[in-house]
Design a protein around this motif. Structure first.
Motif, PDB file in Angstrom:
ATOM      1  N   GLU A  76      -0.476 -12.490  53.481  1.00 40.75           N
ATOM      2  CA  GLU A  76      -1.796 -12.465  54.106  1.00 40.75           C
ATOM      3  C   GLU A  76      -2.373 -11.060  53.961  1.00 40.75           C
ATOM      4  N   VAL A  77      -3.558 -10.951  53.440  1.00 43.43           N
ATOM      5  CA  VAL A  77      -4.163  -9.645  53.180  1.00 43.43           C
ATOM      6  C   VAL A  77      -5.557  -9.601  53.787  1.00 43.43           C
ATOM      7  N   HIS A  78      -5.999  -8.375  53.955  1.00 44.86           N
ATOM      8  CA  HIS A  78      -7.377  -8.121  54.369  1.00 44.86           C
ATOM      9  C   HIS A  78      -8.058  -7.369  53.241  1.00 44.86           C
ATOM     10  N   ASP A  79      -9.125  -7.933  52.742  1.00 39.99           N
ATOM     11  CA  ASP A  79      -9.885  -7.191  51.736  1.00 39.99           C
ATOM     12  C   ASP A  79     -10.414  -5.910  52.362  1.00 39.99           C
ATOM     13  N   SER A  80     -10.411  -4.855  51.604  1.00 36.70           N
ATOM     14  CA  SER A  80     -10.863  -3.565  52.135  1.00 36.70           C
ATOM     15  C   SER A  80     -12.294  -3.287  51.704  1.00 36.70           C
ATOM     16  N   ASP A 129       1.163  -4.190  32.098  1.00 35.18           N
ATOM     17  CA  ASP A 129      -0.212  -3.909  32.479  1.00 35.18           C
ATOM     18  C   ASP A 129      -0.684  -4.961  33.483  1.00 35.18           C
ATOM     19  N   VAL A 130      -1.396  -4.522  34.523  1.00 23.27           N
ATOM     20  CA  VAL A 130      -1.823  -5.444  35.573  1.00 23.27           C
ATOM     21  C   VAL A 130      -3.301  -5.257  35.862  1.00 23.27           C
ATOM     22  N   THR A 131      -3.895  -6.341  36.324  1.00 22.64           N
ATOM     23  CA  THR A 131      -5.262  -6.319  36.838  1.00 22.64           C
ATOM     24  C   THR A 131      -5.163  -6.503  38.343  1.00 22.64           C
ATOM     25  N   ILE A 132      -5.759  -5.612  39.100  1.00 19.42           N
ATOM     26  CA  ILE A 132      -5.551  -5.601  40.550  1.00 19.42           C
ATOM     27  C   ILE A 132      -6.869  -5.665  41.296  1.00 19.42           C
ATOM     28  N   ARG A 133      -6.727  -5.985  42.574  1.00 20.26           N
ATOM     29  CA  ARG A 133      -7.845  -5.906  43.515  1.00 20.26           C
ATOM     30  C   ARG A 133      -7.330  -5.173  44.746  1.00 20.26           C
ATOM     31  N   GLN A 134      -8.077  -4.176  45.162  1.00 24.70           N
ATOM     32  CA  GLN A 134      -7.664  -3.373  46.307  1.00 24.70           C
ATOM     33  C   GLN A 134      -7.800  -4.181  47.586  1.00 24.70           C
ATOM     34  N   VAL A 135      -6.739  -4.141  48.414  1.00 19.55           N
ATOM     35  CA  VAL A 135      -6.791  -4.746  49.744  1.00 19.55           C
ATOM     36  C   VAL A 135      -6.355  -3.685  50.745  1.00 19.55           C
ATOM     37  N   ALA A 136      -6.560  -3.967  52.012  1.00 20.96           N
ATOM     38  CA  ALA A 136      -6.273  -2.968  53.046  1.00 20.96           C
ATOM     39  C   ALA A 136      -4.779  -2.850  53.278  1.00 20.96           C
ATOM     40  N   GLY A 137      -4.414  -1.774  53.972  1.00 21.09           N
ATOM     41  CA  GLY A 137      -3.025  -1.584  54.370  1.00 21.09           C
ATOM     42  C   GLY A 137      -2.142  -0.993  53.309  1.00 21.09           C
ATOM     43  N   GLY A 138      -2.693  -0.291  52.315  1.00 24.02           N
ATOM     44  CA  GLY A 138      -1.865   0.329  51.288  1.00 24.02           C
ATOM     45  C   GLY A 138      -1.246  -0.668  50.331  1.00 24.02           C
ATOM     46  N   ARG A 139      -1.882  -1.834  50.157  1.00 17.82           N
ATOM     47  CA  ARG A 139      -1.367  -2.857  49.235  1.00 17.82           C
ATOM     48  C   ARG A 139      -2.448  -3.236  48.239  1.00 17.82           C
ATOM     49  N   VAL A 140      -2.035  -3.924  47.159  1.00 14.17           N
ATOM     50  CA  VAL A 140      -2.980  -4.424  46.165  1.00 14.17           C
ATOM     51  C   VAL A 140      -2.627  -5.868  45.834  1.00 14.17           C
ATOM     52  N   ALA A 172      -3.186 -14.123  49.587  1.00 16.70           N
ATOM     53  CA  ALA A 172      -3.161 -13.763  48.172  1.00 16.70           C
ATOM     54  C   ALA A 172      -1.820 -14.195  47.585  1.00 16.70           C
ATOM     55  N   GLN A 173      -1.803 -14.626  46.317  1.00 12.54           N
ATOM     56  CA  GLN A 173      -0.602 -15.180  45.698  1.00 12.54           C
ATOM     57  C   GLN A 173       0.402 -14.114  45.278  1.00 12.54           C
ATOM     58  N   VAL A 174      -0.082 -12.986  44.782  1.00 10.15           N
ATOM     59  CA  VAL A 174       0.823 -11.927  44.328  1.00 10.15           C
ATOM     60  C   VAL A 174       0.340 -10.610  44.945  1.00 10.15           C
ATOM     61  N   VAL A 175       1.153 -10.025  45.823  1.00  8.30           N
ATOM     62  CA  VAL A 175       0.808  -8.791  46.514  1.00  8.30           C
ATOM     63  C   VAL A 175       1.968  -7.809  46.367  1.00  8.30           C
ATOM     64  N   ILE A 176       1.634  -6.560  46.069  1.00  6.57           N
ATOM     65  CA  ILE A 176       2.637  -5.510  45.962  1.00  6.57           C
ATOM     66  C   ILE A 176       2.109  -4.248  46.653  1.00  6.57           C
ATOM     67  N   PRO A 177       3.003  -3.320  47.005  1.00  2.00           N
ATOM     68  CA  PRO A 177       2.521  -2.047  47.573  1.00  2.00           C
ATOM     69  C   PRO A 177       1.749  -1.241  46.539  1.00  2.00           C
ATOM     70  N   GLU A 178       0.773  -0.495  47.008  1.00  2.00           N
ATOM     71  CA  GLU A 178      -0.017   0.336  46.106  1.00  2.00           C
ATOM     72  C   GLU A 178       0.843   1.390  45.435  1.00  2.00           C
ATOM     73  N   ALA A 179       1.968   1.758  46.089  1.00  2.00           N
ATOM     74  CA  ALA A 179       2.852   2.780  45.525  1.00  2.00           C
ATOM     75  C   ALA A 179       3.515   2.319  44.237  1.00  2.00           C
ATOM     76  N   VAL A 189      -2.428  -8.532  42.860  1.00  2.00           N
ATOM     77  CA  VAL A 189      -2.328  -8.556  41.403  1.00  2.00           C
ATOM     78  C   VAL A 189      -2.966  -9.847  40.908  1.00  2.00           C
ATOM     79  N   LEU A 190      -4.030  -9.694  40.148  1.00  2.00           N
ATOM     80  CA  LEU A 190      -4.754 -10.858  39.631  1.00  2.00           C
ATOM     81  C   LEU A 190      -4.193 -11.332  38.298  1.00  2.00           C
ATOM     82  N   ASP A 191      -3.597 -10.430  37.516  1.00  2.00           N
ATOM     83  CA  ASP A 191      -3.074 -10.793  36.203  1.00  2.00           C
ATOM     84  C   ASP A 191      -1.994  -9.785  35.811  1.00  2.00           C
ATOM     85  N   GLY A 192      -0.934 -10.285  35.137  1.00  2.00           N
ATOM     86  CA  GLY A 192       0.107  -9.410  34.629  1.00  2.00           C
ATOM     87  C   GLY A 192       1.405  -9.479  35.393  1.00  2.00           C
ATOM     88  N   LEU A 193       1.446 -10.204  36.485  1.00  2.00           N
ATOM     89  CA  LEU A 193       2.654 -10.246  37.305  1.00  2.00           C
ATOM     90  C   LEU A 193       2.741 -11.605  37.987  1.00  2.00           C
TER      91      LEU A 193
END
Length: 482
Positions: free
Chosen positions: A87-91, A436-447, A405-412, A449-453
């Motif tokens: 569960e994510v919050h868009d930033s 290589d990944v395509t990402i969308r920024q979400v809140a809480g220090g996470r992203v 969101a289906q695929v979420v990873i830490p921004e780190a 992943v829209l493509d690549g993972l």
């Protein structure tokens, strides 16, 4: 003529054929010591090995595969996480600036007019509540203090007079009571003696009647004189009590006047003829803690009551005011979680929440201010007192409504290299693949992943620098990392 004919017969194609045959014969003769097939095979093997190495090096140069030895893996302190749904919050990122907490701005003004005798606090200095900031010489304060002392003395004198009169009248009443009671007792004794003689028929009835009359008159006189004295006492004491009451009213008025000028109960108790207040010394005290950001007085200057002498700002907490455009307002709510990052401290995340949204739209920028209150505490990045300074630029990350969101990873886990963004995925215990990944920024220090993972893949979140270094080593021809 023979030579000329031969030259004519040897045309250009025939010359090339003759040279080629000569070269073949010479080459065969030179290689007489080593069999041709063996030499060719050996040479062929060497060429094949060279081509293979070149090919492999070419593949390594563009390979996304990195392998480590066990020692390298342990030294890299690699940390892994599993990509998956969450569960994510868009930033929502909004620009803004640090500003003074308007609720903590203090204007220091005197309650009396006067001439500035001394200045104790200067621009940029910190002050505490109750600390002396400047001293004035005030005729108004001196008059008020003198009036208070006069009123207090008059109350004291009136109370003493009242007490003295009460004591005096009590003594007079007691003396009168004693004298008159003694007279009554004498008349009573005379009456009793005459009565006894009358009973024995020694005397006539007239002396007894006269004695009785004198006895009754003595009692009446005592009551009369005591009543008159008590009436006079009551009238006198009443006038004195009225006077004391009036004096106390004047004293309370004088005391309240001094209190309105800023004097405390302690100041009033210690006030006497030798006090500097009587001479008009008015001490201006700081109403609260803070830092002097403005000063408008100089020694010798005459200031009116209510003049703005200092501005003190309590910077223990500040506001970060973000600017939201009209089309973004539907994503901003009061109480929304917020993370502020200032340009001065890009590695510091300051957490808070939206406390207030302006009711007016800025007509020039077409934005609405969103206020976040921040505690102005010391930062490791800049160990100075009150590091959050009004005017600093930055941005705030606001959490919007939650979604899955289906695929979420830490921004780190992200590695940024020029315009590329990628991650390292563990494919074997000691092998990693650059992805290589395509990402969308979400809140809480996470992203997200829209493509690549894919969900379930193990991603490196710690030690990416070591993997990147190993990858670069291979690209520069340093050999395989294993």
């Amino acid at each position: 003529m023979h030579t000329s004919r031969i030259s004519t017969i040897l045309t250009l194609p025939m010359r090339w054929a003759l040279l080629l045959g000569l070269f073949t014969f010479t080459s065969t003769a030179c290689s007489k010591g080593v069999p041709a097939e063996e030499d060719h095979a050996e040479h062929g093997d060497h060429d094949e090995h060279g081509e293979t190495e070149a090919h492999d090096d070419g593949d390594d140069e563009h390979s996304d595969h990195v392998e480590l030895t066990q020692r390298q893996y342990d030294a890299s302190e690699i940390m892994l996480t599993v990509a998956g749904p969450a569960e994510v919050h868009d930033s929502l990122i909004l620009p803004g600036t640090v500003s003074t907490n308007a609720d903590a701005v203090i204007h220091v003004t005197p309650r009396v007019s006067g001439q500035v005798r001394s200045v104790k606090k200067h621009l940029g200095e910190g002050v505490r509540a109750g600390e002396l900031v400047c001293v004035l010489d005030s005729v108004e304060l001196g008059d008020a203090a003198a009036n208070y002392l006069r009123s207090r003395a008059l109350v004291q004198a009136a109370e003493e007079t009242l007490a003295s009169e009460e004591e005096l009248y009590a003594g007079r009443l007691q003396s009168l009571q004693t004298v008159l009671t003694g007279a009554i007792e004498i008349q009573e004794q005379i009456y009793e003696r005459e009565k006894e003689l009358q009973e024995k028929a020694v005397s006539t009835i007239r002396p007894m009647l006269e004695a009785h009359r004198a006895y009754q008159l003595a009692r009446f006189e005592r009551d009369k004189q005591i009543t008159e004295l008590e009436a006079a006492r009551d009238a006198r004491l009443l006038r004195l009590r009225v006077d004391v009451r009036a004096r106390k009213i004047d004293l309370v008025a004088a005391e309240n006047r001094l209190r309105t000028l800023g004097l405390t109960s302690e100041d009033l108790e210690s006030l006497d003829e030798d006090s500097p207040i009587v001479s008009g010394e008015f001490q201006v005290l700081a109403p609260g803690d803070g830092v002097v950001v403005s000063r408008h007085i100089s020694v010798g200057e005459f200031v009116e009551a209510g003049a703005k002498l200092y501005i003190i700002e309590n910077l223990s907490s500040v506001w970060f005011v973000a600017s939201a455009f009209e089309e973004q307002l539907q994503l901003v709510r009061s109480g929304q979680r917020a993370v502020v990052v200032l340009d001065a401290f890009p590695s510091v995340r300051l957490e808070g929440s939206v406390g207030f949204l302006d009711y007016h739209l800025d007509p020039r920028s077409r934005t609405v201010g969103a206020r976040i209150t921040l505690d102005n505490e010391e930062l490791e990045a800049w160990p100075e007192d009150l590091p959050l300074r009004p005017g600093m630029f930055g941005h705030v990350e606001l959490e919007t409504l939650p979604r899955t969101a289906q695929v979420v990873i830490p921004e780190a886990a992200l590695v940024h290299d020029d315009d590329e963004t990628y991650v390292f995925v563990q494919v074997e215990p000691l092998a990693f693949e650059r992805r290589d990944v395509t990402i969308r920024q979400v809140a809480g220090g996470r992203v997200e992943v829209l493509d690549g993972l894919e969900a379930g893949e193990r991603v490196v979140v710690g030690g990416t620098f070591s993997l990147k270094s190993a990858e670069r080593q291979e690209e520069l021809g340093g050999g395989h990392s294993h």
